[in-house]
Design a protein around this motif. Structure first.
Motif, PDB file in Angstrom:
ATOM      1  N   SER A  91       5.615   7.368  -6.025  1.00 32.29           N
ATOM      2  CA  SER A  91       6.154   8.711  -6.236  1.00 32.29           C
ATOM      3  C   SER A  91       7.116   9.056  -5.105  1.00 32.29           C
ATOM      4  O   SER A  91       6.893   8.677  -3.949  1.00 32.29           O
ATOM      5  CB  SER A  91       5.018   9.744  -6.274  1.00 32.29           C
ATOM      6  N   VAL A  92       8.182   9.795  -5.453  1.00 33.01           N
ATOM      7  CA  VAL A  92       9.215  10.126  -4.471  1.00 33.01           C
ATOM      8  C   VAL A  92       9.540  11.612  -4.551  1.00 33.01           C
ATOM      9  O   VAL A  92       9.745  12.163  -5.642  1.00 33.01           O
ATOM     10  CB  VAL A  92      10.504   9.306  -4.706  1.00 33.01           C
ATOM     11  N   GLY A 115       0.768  -1.233   0.000  1.00 34.04           N
ATOM     12  CA  GLY A 115       0.000   0.000   0.000  1.00 34.04           C
ATOM     13  C   GLY A 115       0.803   1.289   0.000  1.00 34.04           C
ATOM     14  O   GLY A 115       0.234   2.357   0.199  1.00 34.04           O
ATOM     15  N   VAL A 116       2.121   1.226  -0.227  1.00 36.47           N
ATOM     16  CA  VAL A 116       2.932   2.457  -0.266  1.00 36.47           C
ATOM     17  C   VAL A 116       2.931   2.992  -1.696  1.00 36.47           C
ATOM     18  O   VAL A 116       3.391   2.317  -2.620  1.00 36.47           O
ATOM     19  CB  VAL A 116       4.379   2.201   0.191  1.00 36.47           C
ATOM     20  N   SER A 117       2.428   4.215  -1.870  1.00 34.90           N
ATOM     21  CA  SER A 117       2.403   4.809  -3.215  1.00 34.90           C
ATOM     22  C   SER A 117       3.146   6.129  -3.288  1.00 34.90           C
ATOM     23  O   SER A 117       3.341   6.657  -4.385  1.00 34.90           O
ATOM     24  CB  SER A 117       0.953   5.021  -3.672  1.00 34.90           C
ATOM     25  N   ALA A 118       3.553   6.691  -2.130  1.00 32.89           N
ATOM     26  CA  ALA A 118       4.250   7.978  -2.138  1.00 32.89           C
ATOM     27  C   ALA A 118       5.167   8.066  -0.927  1.00 32.89           C
ATOM     28  O   ALA A 118       4.783   7.668   0.176  1.00 32.89           O
ATOM     29  CB  ALA A 118       3.248   9.131  -2.112  1.00 32.89           C
ATOM     30  N   VAL A 119       6.378   8.584  -1.146  1.00 37.03           N
ATOM     31  CA  VAL A 119       7.356   8.728  -0.067  1.00 37.03           C
ATOM     32  C   VAL A 119       7.994  10.109  -0.145  1.00 37.03           C
ATOM     33  O   VAL A 119       8.443  10.540  -1.216  1.00 37.03           O
ATOM     34  CB  VAL A 119       8.465   7.654  -0.145  1.00 37.03           C
ATOM     35  N   PHE A 120       8.030  10.785   0.980  1.00 43.26           N
ATOM     36  CA  PHE A 120       8.753  12.051   1.114  1.00 43.26           C
ATOM     37  C   PHE A 120      10.024  11.782   1.902  1.00 43.26           C
ATOM     38  O   PHE A 120       9.977  11.323   3.043  1.00 43.26           O
ATOM     39  CB  PHE A 120       7.891  13.099   1.825  1.00 43.26           C
ATOM     40  N   HIS A 142      19.939  12.879  -0.831  1.00 43.24           N
ATOM     41  CA  HIS A 142      20.838  11.729  -0.840  1.00 43.24           C
ATOM     42  C   HIS A 142      20.103  10.456  -0.408  1.00 43.24           C
ATOM     43  O   HIS A 142      20.306   9.379  -0.994  1.00 43.24           O
ATOM     44  CB  HIS A 142      22.045  11.998   0.066  1.00 43.24           C
ATOM     45  N   MET A 143      19.274  10.569   0.612  1.00 44.44           N
ATOM     46  CA  MET A 143      18.487   9.393   0.997  1.00 44.44           C
ATOM     47  C   MET A 143      17.501   9.023  -0.107  1.00 44.44           C
ATOM     48  O   MET A 143      17.241   7.838  -0.343  1.00 44.44           O
ATOM     49  CB  MET A 143      17.762   9.643   2.322  1.00 44.44           C
ATOM     50  N   ALA A 144      16.963  10.031  -0.799  1.00 42.76           N
ATOM     51  CA  ALA A 144      16.056   9.748  -1.914  1.00 42.76           C
ATOM     52  C   ALA A 144      16.780   8.982  -3.014  1.00 42.76           C
ATOM     53  O   ALA A 144      16.202   8.089  -3.649  1.00 42.76           O
ATOM     54  CB  ALA A 144      15.472  11.047  -2.460  1.00 42.76           C
ATOM     55  N   LEU A 145      18.047   9.287  -3.243  1.00 37.97           N
ATOM     56  CA  LEU A 145      18.833   8.571  -4.250  1.00 37.97           C
ATOM     57  C   LEU A 145      18.929   7.080  -3.905  1.00 37.97           C
ATOM     58  O   LEU A 145      18.707   6.211  -4.761  1.00 37.97           O
ATOM     59  CB  LEU A 145      20.232   9.175  -4.349  1.00 37.97           C
ATOM     60  N   GLY A 146      19.260   6.785  -2.649  1.00 37.40           N
ATOM     61  CA  GLY A 146      19.319   5.391  -2.229  1.00 37.40           C
ATOM     62  C   GLY A 146      17.968   4.708  -2.327  1.00 37.40           C
ATOM     63  O   GLY A 146      17.865   3.527  -2.705  1.00 37.40           O
ATOM     64  N   THR A 206       7.515  12.164  -9.499  1.00 33.81           N
ATOM     65  CA  THR A 206       6.183  12.157  -8.896  1.00 33.81           C
ATOM     66  C   THR A 206       5.128  12.133  -9.997  1.00 33.81           C
ATOM     67  O   THR A 206       5.317  12.727 -11.074  1.00 33.81           O
ATOM     68  CB  THR A 206       5.942  13.401  -8.003  1.00 33.81           C
ATOM     69  N   GLY A 207       4.024  11.445  -9.705  1.00 32.87           N
ATOM     70  CA  GLY A 207       2.936  11.357 -10.671  1.00 32.87           C
ATOM     71  C   GLY A 207       1.642  10.980  -9.963  1.00 32.87           C
ATOM     72  O   GLY A 207       1.632  10.709  -8.748  1.00 32.87           O
ATOM     73  N   PRO A 208       0.543  10.939 -10.698  1.00 33.55           N
ATOM     74  CA  PRO A 208      -0.769  10.610 -10.092  1.00 33.55           C
ATOM     75  C   PRO A 208      -0.766   9.222  -9.485  1.00 33.55           C
ATOM     76  O   PRO A 208      -0.072   8.308  -9.938  1.00 33.55           O
ATOM     77  CB  PRO A 208      -1.731  10.700 -11.282  1.00 33.55           C
TER      78      PRO A 208
END
Length: 329
Positions: A262-263, A231-236, A241-245, A323-325
């Protein structure tokens, strides 16, 4: 200076006016003086000038010994602003931002004759240390806290995190998961609070946050865990740098970005536009941060040492292809 005056055929006072940027010097005279300075390789004696003017034109900066993008960019912004204002900068880089270390660093800078000090304070321990400073020179803090008893300049991390979370909710994601920074960092706390505020304001579920240490490695490790969750569809993510990993982990798990997840990151590091896919993120204006910090310090040097409210610099969203819908169904 006497040699310059003799070679240029002018008085000692005229050379002094040229060196100090005085406006009432004829252009041809100024050119002759500058040509003589270059020919003789003359350099003003800053120590002698300081004795006469009682001004060293030098500012001190106490910073955390870190290659992290945020603190390093804060230092760069302060140095650039200082140079533009005609100040030299002396830097004290510390491994620990406890009260004793910060006080000793400020004392060392005072011994060098600095006119004021900027303390880059990204951690709660640093804000506490700044609040306890005993110093006869003006001090400005650059960070995220509000507890310091000195003028403070910071990026509004909470507002940036709220904007990132709202962006994902507006795309139709039912909630947003968060990869937070380490405990003890004001940026981490503010960004986590901003994420939570945005979810609560929207009536969305607030899932448990993952934690990292700002590194791509910690983002990768968290990403492996998140990729297995349902159920994970979006992460902030609290930084880029953490987003890259995280992106690397999702690619390995065959989770398409942004079709499946989406990230959003935070910082807008120079490489963010070249991630796969290019990263949507929150940009901080470190040049403006340095300029405003220097403005506060110069105001204090001019005698305005009354209490001043914290200066908050608003970050901005940078929309790219990570990021997207939200997927339907």
């Amino acid at each position: 200076m006497a040699d310059v005056a003799k070679l240029a055929g002018v008085s000692h006072q005229t050379v002094s006016r040229v060196l100090n940027g005085a406006p009432h010097v004829r252009p041809d005279t100024r050119d002759r003086v500058l040509a003589a300075i270059r020919e003789l390789d003359y350099r003003p004696n800053s120590a002698a000038r300081a004795l006469v003017t009682r001004r060293s034109q030098t500012l001190g900066v106490v910073t955390f010994d870190s290659t992290l993008y945020g603190p390093a960019s804060m230092l760069d912004g302060i140095e650039r602003a200082a140079r533009s204002a005609g100040y030299f900068v002396s830097v004290a880089s510390l491994r620990s931002l406890d009260s004793r270390s910060v006080q000793e660093a400020v004392d060392r800078l005072r011994d060098q004759g600095v006119e004021g000090v900027v303390v880059i304070a990204p951690q709660t321990s640093a804000i506490s240390a700044v609040a306890k400073l005993s110093s006869s020179v003006p001090v400005v803090a650059v960070g995220s806290g509000t507890q310091a008893r000195v003028p403070l300049v910071s990026v509004d991390n909470r507002a940036g995190a709220e904007a990132a979370t709202r962006h994902l909710l507006d795309l139709g994601h039912r909630t947003v998961h968060h990869l937070a920074g380490p405990a003890g960092w004001m940026e981490s706390e503010d960004r986590q609070n901003g994420w939570r505020d945005a979810l609560e304001a929207a009536g969305a579920e607030v899932p448990p946050a993952e934690s990292g240490d700002w590194s791509a490695r910690s983002g990768y490790e968290a990403g492996l865990r998140i990729a297995r969750a349902e159920g994970v569809s979006a992460v902030f993510c609290a930084n880029d740098h953490m987003a890259l990993g995280l992106l690397r982990a999702f690619h390995e798990a065959d989770r398409s970005i942004p079709r499946d997840i989406s990230v959003v990151g935070f910082d807008d590091i120079p490489e963010a536009g070249y991630f796969t896919p290019p990263l949507t993120t929150v940009r901080q204006d470190f040049g403006e941060l340095g300029r405003r910090a220097l403005e506060l310090l110069v105001a204090e040097l001019a005698g305005g040492r009354e209490a001043q409210p914290p200066v908050r610099i608003s970050p901005e969203m940078v929309l790219r292809r990570s990021t997207g819908p939200a997927a339907r169904g």
